[in-house]
Write a protein that holds these residues in place. Structure first.
Motif: not given
Length: 279
Positions: A173-187
């Motif tokens: 495995a290798a690691r990427l630099r750029s992110p996945i954005e984890h934004e939950d719109l639920d309360p």
């Protein structure tokens, strides 16, 4: 985008009742990859309808109570003719920088490594956290060289059809630099509901040390270290809020550090309760 220019991978989105978030997730990848597939566990809202209208394929998933669980089922059944698969939750989107980085990764053909670990840009209570916990997930993998482990937790509460908090096993495995954005719109109460269930699973592991050890071996390096530390609620808060400078995120940083500390406290409390002798 010309189909010939699309990334040579399929995006799998495991869902259940993600109508609030799914449009943004599907829209962020449709047209950029070979296929987008929503793998849905009998949602009672419009998750599948919204996804299909945006061009995603939808597949109904029913768990039979055994292994493989949902993500491994995706590796086995979702467009198996495309080796590379990217998992996104129903409230996640790849950042534009990540899409660009993936184009660079695949520009020279299939990567030599079997999987990529991707950082999460985590949102809590409506704010993007820049500090605190560093969350990384093994979300992109060559299905021919990766597999989710089958641990002995089928009797555990809290997780059900989803694999627990551990990584798929990869030959490399290798690691990427750029992110996945984890934004939950639920309360935010949905976050607490979800982590209340997760803490049931974690407490069960504390009472089943052989399974806990199986899972420790397939966690991230950070997860393996934290697995063994004492006073987890205090260590969790001190690590996120002080050492990783969560205080720089203002009130959201404090709220998240407290929420994660409370989650660790829940696990300990539930474990102690179950260890007490019965009447």
């Amino acid at each position: 985008m010309d189909p010939m220019d699309r990334l040579p991978l399929v995006v799998a989105i495991p869902t259940k009742n993600e109508a609030e978030n799914i449009a943004r997730t599907v829209s962020s990848v449709i047209g950029h990859v070979q296929a987008v597939v929503v793998v849905d566990s009998h949602s009672t809202d419009d998750t599948c309808k919204i996804a299909a209208e945006l061009g995603a394929e939808t597949v109904e998933y029913t768990w039979d109570g055994r292994y493989p669980k949902k993500k491994q089922w995706c590796l086995d059944h979702v467009h198996p003719e495309i080796p590379w698969l990217l998992f996104l939750d129903g409230d996640e989107t790849p950042s534009p920088e990540l899409l660009g980085e993936l184009r660079s990764v695949f520009a020279g053909g299939a990567p030599s490594v079997a999987a990529f670990d991707i950082p999460l840009g985590y949102w809590f209570a409506g704010r993007r956290l820049r500090h605190g916990y560093t969350i990384v997930k093994r979300a992109l993998m060559d299905r021919t060289r990766c597999r989710f482990p089958e641990v002995g937790d089928l009797d555990a509460p809290g997780m059900g059809e989803q694999e627990g908090h551990y990584q798929p096993v990869a030959a490399s495995a290798a690691r990427l630099r750029s992110p996945i954005e984890h934004e939950d719109l639920d309360p935010v109460n949905t976050w607490f509901d979800r982590h209340n269930r997760y803490s049931d699973w974690e407490a069960w592991l504390e009472l089943n040390p052989q399974v806990k050890e199986q899972i420790r071996k397939v966690k991230t390096r950070q997860g393996r270290i934290f697995h063994k530390v004492p006073f987890k609620p205090l260590v969790s808060f001190g690590y996120a809020y002080v050492y990783k400078r969560g205080f720089l995120d203002g009130r959201a940083g404090l709220d998240y550090a407290l929420a994660m500390s409370f989650y660790r406290w829940q696990i300990g409390l539930k474990t102690r309760e179950q260890r007490r002798p019965g009447p």
